[in-house]
Scaffold this active site. Structure first.
Site, PDB file in Angstrom:
ATOM      1  N   ASN A 152       0.757  -1.250  -0.027  1.00  0.00           N
ATOM      2  CA  ASN A 152       0.087   0.037   0.032  1.00  0.00           C
ATOM      3  C   ASN A 152       0.720   1.331   0.078  1.00  0.00           C
ATOM      4  OD1 ASN A 152       0.653  -0.476   2.579  1.00  0.00           O
ATOM      5  ND2 ASN A 152      -1.154   0.315   3.357  1.00  0.00           N
ATOM      6  N   GLU A 250       4.012  -4.218  12.361  1.00  0.00           N
ATOM      7  CA  GLU A 250       2.999  -3.045  12.038  1.00  0.00           C
ATOM      8  C   GLU A 250       2.047  -3.955  11.360  1.00  0.00           C
ATOM      9  OE1 GLU A 250       3.446  -0.392  13.525  1.00  0.00           O
ATOM     10  OE2 GLU A 250       5.662   0.002  13.861  1.00  0.00           O
ATOM     11  N   CYS A 284      -3.271   1.711   6.218  1.00  0.00           N
ATOM     12  CA  CYS A 284      -3.355   0.839   7.551  1.00  0.00           C
ATOM     13  C   CYS A 284      -4.053   2.051   8.795  1.00  0.00           C
ATOM     14  CB  CYS A 284      -2.291   0.465   8.089  1.00  0.00           C
ATOM     15  SG  CYS A 284      -0.844   1.568   8.208  1.00  0.00           S
ATOM     16  N   GLU A 463       8.086   2.003  15.873  1.00  0.00           N
ATOM     17  CA  GLU A 463       9.394   2.343  15.069  1.00  0.00           C
ATOM     18  C   GLU A 463       8.923   3.744  14.957  1.00  0.00           C
ATOM     19  OE1 GLU A 463       9.228   0.271  11.303  1.00  0.00           O
ATOM     20  OE2 GLU A 463       9.645  -1.745  12.412  1.00  0.00           O
TER      21      GLU A 463
HETATM   22  P1  NAD Z   1       0.734  -9.254   3.605  1.00  0.00           P
HETATM   23  O1  NAD Z   1       0.688  -9.385   5.115  1.00  0.00           O
HETATM   24  O2  NAD Z   1      -0.165 -10.069   2.636  1.00  0.00           O
HETATM   25  O3  NAD Z   1       2.019  -9.041   2.930  1.00  0.00           O
HETATM   26  C1  NAD Z   1       2.890  -8.161   3.430  1.00  0.00           C
HETATM   27  C2  NAD Z   1       4.579  -8.599   3.137  1.00  0.00           C
HETATM   28  O4  NAD Z   1       4.730  -9.836   3.710  1.00  0.00           O
HETATM   29  C3  NAD Z   1       4.552  -8.748   1.619  1.00  0.00           C
HETATM   30  O5  NAD Z   1       5.658  -8.619   1.141  1.00  0.00           O
HETATM   31  C4  NAD Z   1       4.304 -10.546   1.708  1.00  0.00           C
HETATM   32  O6  NAD Z   1       4.927 -11.049   0.415  1.00  0.00           O
HETATM   33  C5  NAD Z   1       4.970 -10.845   2.938  1.00  0.00           C
HETATM   34  N1  NAD Z   1       4.703 -12.097   3.569  1.00  0.00           N
HETATM   35  C6  NAD Z   1       3.340 -12.611   3.415  1.00  0.00           C
HETATM   36  N2  NAD Z   1       3.276 -13.871   4.243  1.00  0.00           N
HETATM   37  C7  NAD Z   1       4.585 -14.088   4.731  1.00  0.00           C
HETATM   38  C8  NAD Z   1       4.918 -15.007   5.609  1.00  0.00           C
HETATM   39  N3  NAD Z   1       4.334 -16.061   5.710  1.00  0.00           N
HETATM   40  N4  NAD Z   1       6.252 -14.793   5.818  1.00  0.00           N
HETATM   41  C9  NAD Z   1       7.036 -13.680   5.634  1.00  0.00           C
HETATM   42  N5  NAD Z   1       6.555 -12.804   4.767  1.00  0.00           N
HETATM   43  C10 NAD Z   1       5.252 -12.837   4.487  1.00  0.00           C
HETATM   44  O7  NAD Z   1      -0.014  -7.852   3.761  1.00  0.00           O
HETATM   45  P2  NAD Z   1      -0.408  -6.935   2.328  1.00  0.00           P
HETATM   46  O8  NAD Z   1      -1.685  -7.238   2.043  1.00  0.00           O
HETATM   47  O9  NAD Z   1       0.786  -6.639   1.553  1.00  0.00           O
HETATM   48  O10 NAD Z   1      -0.773  -5.454   3.135  1.00  0.00           O
HETATM   49  C11 NAD Z   1      -1.848  -5.090   3.617  1.00  0.00           C
HETATM   50  C12 NAD Z   1      -1.852  -4.927   5.075  1.00  0.00           C
HETATM   51  O11 NAD Z   1      -0.797  -4.322   5.628  1.00  0.00           O
HETATM   52  C13 NAD Z   1      -3.067  -4.648   5.707  1.00  0.00           C
HETATM   53  O12 NAD Z   1      -3.535  -5.493   6.724  1.00  0.00           O
HETATM   54  C14 NAD Z   1      -2.602  -3.133   6.415  1.00  0.00           C
HETATM   55  O13 NAD Z   1      -3.285  -2.863   7.391  1.00  0.00           O
HETATM   56  C15 NAD Z   1      -1.071  -3.654   6.846  1.00  0.00           C
HETATM   57  N6  NAD Z   1      -0.423  -2.481   7.026  1.00  0.00           N
HETATM   58  C16 NAD Z   1      -0.192  -2.000   8.191  1.00  0.00           C
HETATM   59  C17 NAD Z   1       0.614  -0.902   8.259  1.00  0.00           C
HETATM   60  C18 NAD Z   1       1.030  -0.425   9.786  1.00  0.00           C
HETATM   61  O14 NAD Z   1       1.893   0.240  10.069  1.00  0.00           O
HETATM   62  N7  NAD Z   1       0.363  -0.995  10.916  1.00  0.00           N
HETATM   63  C19 NAD Z   1       1.112  -0.143   7.125  1.00  0.00           C
HETATM   64  C20 NAD Z   1       0.559  -0.547   6.035  1.00  0.00           C
HETATM   65  C21 NAD Z   1       0.003  -1.581   5.754  1.00  0.00           C
END
Ligand code: NAD
Length: 483
Positions: A152, A250, A284, A463
């Protein structure tokens, strides 16, 4: 049509093809077209990247603070010199309006690099003087850090982790989202052009289970900074815990926007709508559960519906476009599933809920209109689960206590925004909200020095500012006795 570009890994200072010879498609969400072919990383690629980082660790760990800060500043200067390329690439890859990547994503990436260069130069560790001596804190690098980021805010979040990690003398292996690998690749081009020491930054592309999971599990990786969904975060935590790796998570959110009857009406409408629909609701921190004092509810909903119309998606290149695409067809299906659920749960769709008709070029894009839903119980699934799209639910409340109970009644606890002109109430409510961040009469006003992170299922750790520098270092206490 232009040929899709190839995005290989970046390991030990060189672009490298995937060990398994596999590539996957990267689609532009606004058109559905393939814009790049991406290296499909495997455990073998991860191992090569981690070993390159480990080999570079001793040298980079001994570098001076000035050298590290200068590298970050030089990198920022190079990104700034290619500002248009970065902004275009992020807009194309993430389906965001160009206006947003030009004003938010890329400027913030520059700020991240420059901020942590400044922060590490001004760093100050504690010392305690006692009668017969003193204690002081000495910080050393953690070692190889895994930086795993979502789609995102691709460059924004990668630089948010990369800058403090390098500033504290660590080497890194980054794994950007498989859906948005483009600006990470451009950043590696700039690091290579800068002749950054080989191996201090490595990039492995690929899918979460195939590249992310082996990276987290790799025994030479000492810290994992992960931003992404709560379900993936739980897997990361489970894999990192047995090896006692440092972990920063996060995760997801379902953030409340609280509007009291005494709020400045116009400002609240504008602010809550932006919190709802910026980046197509895919931040998020977006406020997707809007809680409005009952006496104001109907008037507020009417104004919200009107304002939502200014966020309809359009040609991402047009200056006036504020609404973008959802990241993928699959994600749009998920969001539309929640629209059907909302109706089953008794909700009324007050606006949106449909795929907009756009020009032919964007006919294959993953768009959805900004959607406002009313009439749902605040405890139903639509109102409590993270949807992560341009969809908000609005709920009335009668008292401050009820507003707090509704706001806190979800598993998540990332952020909240609240709107009132009563100063006492603003602070009283802010302090009782179970979130890591609260904005009063504003939204997404950021300062890179303050802690950032969530409570409950929204994450672990903080962070930002010195919190990032502390995460990306080990503290040692040294005690001196003076006779
Ligand atoms: P996601 O969890 O599907 O993927 C995030 C990253 O993790 C990607 O690079 C993915 O390839 C990797 N990943 C997935 N499974 C993994 C595993 N088992 N081991 C290691 N890496 C793995 O999330 P997304 O769909 O890319 O992003 C959207 C989510 O991110 C939403 O839930 C949003 O709220 C959250 N988000 C949180 C913040 C925050 O600061 N809290 C900021 C931005 C997005």
């Amino acid at each position: 049509m232009t040929q899709p570009r190839l995005l290989p890994h970046f390991i030990a200072g060189r672009f490298q093809d995937p060990a398994g010879g596999q590539w996957f498609d990267d689609l532009a969400p606004a058109t559905g077209q393939v814009i790049a072919r991406v290296a499909r990383g495997s455990a073998e690629d991860v191992d090569a990247a981690v070993l390159a980082a480990a080999a570079a660790q001793a040298g980079w760990g001994r570098s001076s603070v000035a050298e590290r800060a200068e590298l970050l500043e030089a990198l920022a200067a190079r990104v700034e010199a290619r500002f248009d390329d970065f902004a275009d690439a992020e807009s194309q890859d993430a389906g965001k309006p160009l206006q947003l990547t030009r004003t938010l994503d890329i400027p913030r990436a520059l700020s991240n690099l420059r901020h942590f260069a400044r922060e590490v130069r001004q760093r100050n560790d504690e010392a305690y003087h006692v009668e017969d001596g003193f204690h002081y804190v000495h910080r050393t690098p953690v070692g190889v850090c895994a930086l795993i980021t979502p789609w995102n805010l691709p460059l924004y979040l990668l630089t948010w982790k990369l800058a403090p990690a390098l500033a504290m003398g660590n080497t890194v292996v980054a794994k950007p989202s498989e859906l948005t690998p483009l600006t990470a690749h451009l950043l590696m081009e700039e690091l290579q052009a800068l002749h950054a020491p080989h191996g201090i930054v490595n990039l492995v592309h690929g899918l979460g289970p195939e590249a992310g999971a082996p990276l987290v599990a790799h025994p030479r990786v000492k810290a994992v900074s992960f931003t992404g969904g709560t379900a993936s975060g739980a897997l990361v935590a489970a894999a990192a815990a047995p090896a006692f790796k440092k972990l920063s998570l996060e995760l997801g959110g379902k953030n409340p926007s609280l509007v009291f009857a005494d709020a400045d009406f116009e400002k609240a409408v504008q602010g809550v709508t932006r919190a709802a629909f910026q980046n197509t609701g895919q931040i998020c921190l977006c406020g997707s559960r809007i809680l409005v004092e009952r006496s104001l509810h109907d008037r507020f909903v009417e104004a919200l519906v009107k304002e939502a119309a200014t966020w309809v998606p359009g040609d991402p290149r047009r200056e006036s476009t504020r609404g973008g695409a959802l990241i993928s067809a699959g994600h749009r299906d998920k969001v539309e599933g929640y629209l059907r659920l909302a109706v089953e749960e008794g909700g009324t769709i007050r606006c949106g809920g449909k795929r907009p008709i756009l020009d032919a070029e964007f006919a294959g894009g993953f768009f959805l209109e900004p959607t406002v839903i009313t009439g749902l119980p605040a405890t139903c699934r639509t109102a409590t689960e993270e949807i992560f799209g341009p969809v908000v639910t609005v709920h009335p409340f009668d008292t401050e206590d009820e507003a707090l109970a509704l706001a806190n009644g979800v598993r998540y606890g990332l952020a909240a925004n609240l709107w009132t002109q009563d100063l006492n109430r603003a602070h009283r409510v802010a302090q009782k909200l179970e979130t890591g961040l609260v904005w009063i009469n504003t939204w997404l006003m950021r300062d890179l020095r303050v802690p950032f992170g969530g409570v409950k299922d929204s994450g672990v750790g903080r962070e930002g500012g010195r919190w990032s520098l502390e995460f990306f270092s080990e503290a040692k206490t040294i005690t001196v006795r003076l006779d």
